[in-house]
Write an enzyme that holds these catalytic residues in place. Structure first.
Site, PDB file in Angstrom:
ATOM      1  CG  ASP A 131     -63.858   4.106  34.036  1.00  0.00           C
ATOM      2  OD1 ASP A 131     -64.761   3.843  34.029  1.00  0.00           O
ATOM      3  OD2 ASP A 131     -62.843   4.645  33.465  1.00  0.00           O
ATOM      4  CG  HIS A 138     -60.584  13.085  35.357  1.00  0.00           C
ATOM      5  ND1 HIS A 138     -59.315  13.456  35.775  1.00  0.00           N
ATOM      6  CD2 HIS A 138     -61.362  12.684  34.321  1.00  0.00           C
ATOM      7  CE1 HIS A 138     -59.195  12.179  34.983  1.00  0.00           C
ATOM      8  NE2 HIS A 138     -59.805  12.365  34.427  1.00  0.00           N
ATOM      9  CD  GLU A 203     -58.980   7.440  35.332  1.00  0.00           C
ATOM     10  OE1 GLU A 203     -59.963   7.127  36.064  1.00  0.00           O
ATOM     11  OE2 GLU A 203     -58.307   8.486  35.187  1.00  0.00           O
ATOM     12  CD  GLU A 205     -63.310   6.280  37.293  1.00  0.00           C
ATOM     13  OE1 GLU A 205     -64.796   5.505  36.492  1.00  0.00           O
ATOM     14  OE2 GLU A 205     -62.588   6.618  36.413  1.00  0.00           O
ATOM     15  CG  ASP A 237     -60.036   3.255  35.700  1.00  0.00           C
ATOM     16  OD1 ASP A 237     -59.385   2.068  35.208  1.00  0.00           O
ATOM     17  OD2 ASP A 237     -59.553   3.922  35.537  1.00  0.00           O
ATOM     18  NE  ARG A 241     -53.242   9.824  35.999  1.00  0.00           N
ATOM     19  CZ  ARG A 241     -54.861   9.271  35.219  1.00  0.00           C
ATOM     20  NH1 ARG A 241     -55.446   8.727  34.420  1.00  0.00           N
ATOM     21  NH2 ARG A 241     -55.751   9.180  36.686  1.00  0.00           N
ATOM     22  CD  GLN A 244     -54.293   7.593  30.624  1.00  0.00           C
ATOM     23  OE1 GLN A 244     -53.720   7.356  32.178  1.00  0.00           O
ATOM     24  NE2 GLN A 244     -56.259   8.460  30.606  1.00  0.00           N
ATOM     25  CE  LYS A 257     -57.185   4.997  32.677  1.00  0.00           C
ATOM     26  NZ  LYS A 257     -57.972   6.045  33.163  1.00  0.00           N
ATOM     27  CB  THR A 261     -60.816  -1.489  38.031  1.00  0.00           C
ATOM     28  OG1 THR A 261     -60.386  -1.324  37.317  1.00  0.00           O
ATOM     29  CG2 THR A 261     -62.259  -0.760  38.523  1.00  0.00           C
ATOM     30  CD  GLU A 378     -58.356  16.186  38.135  1.00  0.00           C
ATOM     31  OE1 GLU A 378     -58.469  17.432  38.294  1.00  0.00           O
ATOM     32  OE2 GLU A 378     -58.667  15.267  37.885  1.00  0.00           O
TER      33      GLU A 378
HETATM   34 MN    MN Z   1     -61.455   6.266  34.844  1.00  0.00          MN
END
Ligand code: MN
Length: 433
Positions: A131, A138, A203, A205, A237, A241, A244, A257, A261, A378
């Site tokens: 990834d 971002h 996420e 992607e 993904d 948070r 993380q 993560k 997925t 975000e």
């Molecule tokens: Mn990602």
């Protein structure tokens, strides 16, 4: 490799009725996937309109090129991805001819299945999932929450940052995601607490399926890199948070993560995407000069993709109230700072071998424009500014029974738009002990 042909002609039409005005899968797309019908083994198919054409069946009947047919016997696309690009192109041309010539309808019709009655599977055995972090908006928006004065890492404009993620927990669209448990450290505490993630995020992607293999110890040049792309998909993904923030220093994300997925089931091939390649202009004039291995000999730094991305959220209350999905964001994939070719060149510059069926994630793609942020971190400023939904609910992060849907449309003047297919999953409660 990068020139259009008759399969991209916007005026081409198929005899498959549902494909003629199809938003995602008209005759110009011809994406590949693995599907099954009830009671039968998974096999390779191609989406056309609201139907799936069974490629194994066509191959067994001798309707496809003889050197391509053996590549379609498995229930995964890895053999086709391992073959030369010319064979994937030959398959596309053969399918285009079968599906546009009304005289061929009788020999193909028996191999068509309504997509609504089929189950989709992960289309290839994913050996490795890498990834990236190619979305500069971002990276900037996320970095600003931690380090307002200097949001981008010092290396950001010199190399496409990435980490090795987990392939075993990749699931196809529609498979529910479990909320992970783990350690998180409240800001006012010196020690972590354990429990369900309270900051579950998605996420947005773009996924890149790898074709071919470079020997261990040999690099892929940035000029040759696009030739290593089998196709594209959408990737969610999922990210915890709170986990993380506590775990990611110094080796990067791990349990935040690796729990799940979601990918869209169809591989929109590199050949189908040719009309949608566009000049890459994400680098500013005063950005640092790139090292030569990241610069194409044509002078630019590779090709960007003309794809519009969108994210939708549906909550349990919205479903009960009969409300449509709420659009959380929309923005162009061309806002990525690094191109796919640069990611592949960088990934292999140390001699690392990329294998057929490896999957690359772009990293969260956020737009420079308002309404274009590709994750809730975000959008909600990490919880400081919750989203107000039409149902009256507030969301900083995802609640159980929330559903996230990613969509993507490739578009270019003078060509027929194509879609990547849905990437959807619902949050189905916490992992079991
Ligand atoms: Mn990602």
């Amino acid at each position: 490799m990068t020139s259009t042909d008759r399969t991209h002609n916007p005026d081409a039409e198929t005899w498959v009725d549902s494909a003629r005005a199809h938003r995602e899968f008209p005759i110009q797309n011809l994406p590949l996937g693995v599907y099954s019908i009830a009671g039968e083994e998974p096999r390779i198919g191609c989406a056309i309109g609201d139907e799936i054409v069974d490629l194994r069946g066509l191959a067994q009947d001798g309707r496809l090129p003889p050197d391509v047919a053996p590549l379609l016997a498995a229930a995964e696309l890895n053999p086709l991805f391992a073959a030369p690009a010319a064979q994937r192109r030959a398959l596309r041309h053969a399918l285009f001819d079968l599906l546009t010539d009304p005289e061929r309808q009788p020999e193909v019709q028996m191999h068509l299945y309504p997509a609504g009655g089929c189950r989709m599977h992960v289309p290839a055995r994913v050996g490795n999932f890498t990834d990236f972090f190619a979305g500069i908006h971002h990276a900037t928006n996320g970095g600003r929450l931690v380090n307002p004065n200097s949001p981008l890492p010092a290396n950001y404009k010199f190399l496409p940052i990435a980490y090795h993620s987990r392939s075993s927990s990749i699931r196809v669209s529609g498979h529910p995601v479990r909320r992970p448990r783990g350690q998180r450290k409240p800001p006012d505490s010196t020690a972590p607490v354990f429990g369900p993630s309270q900051r579950l995020d998605y996420e947005l992607e773009l996924g890149v399926w790898i074709a071919g293999e470079n020997d261990l110890g040999s690099a892929v040049s940035v000029d040759d890199a696009f030739g290593r792309v089998a196709g594209f998909c959408l990737v969610n993904d999922w990210s915890a948070r709170d986990l993380q923030a506590w775990e990611f220093q110094p080796l990067g994300p791990f349990l935040s993560k690796s729990f799940h997925t979601t990918i869209s089931p169809w591989v929109v091939t590199a050949e189908a995407m040719i009309p949608f390649l566009m000049p890459h202009d994400a680098r500013a004039a005063d950005d640092p000069e790139l090292l030569p291995y990241l610069v194409t000999t044509t002078g630019g730094s590779g090709d960007a993709l003309s794809i519009q991305l969108e994210v939708y959220l549906t909550t349990e209350r919205m479903r009960q109230q009969g409300r449509p999905p709420y659009k959380l964001s929309a923005g162009p994939a061309s806002d990525m700072y690094w191109t796919v070719a640069q990611m592949i060149a960088h990934h292999t510059v140390n001699g690392c071998n990329l294998m057929p069926g490896d999957l690359l994630g772009s990293g969260t793609i956020s737009s420079a424009h308002p309404g274009g942020a590709g994750c809730l971190l975000e959008i909600s400023l990490n919880g400081k500014q919750p989203v107000e939904l039409p149902s009256g609910e507030l969301r900083s992060y995802l609640e159980d029974s929330d559903e996230i849907r990613l969509t993507a449309t490739a578009y270019a003047e003078g060509f027929r738009s194509i879609g990547l297919g849905d990437c959807v999953a619902i949050v189905a409660g916490c992992v079991s002990a």
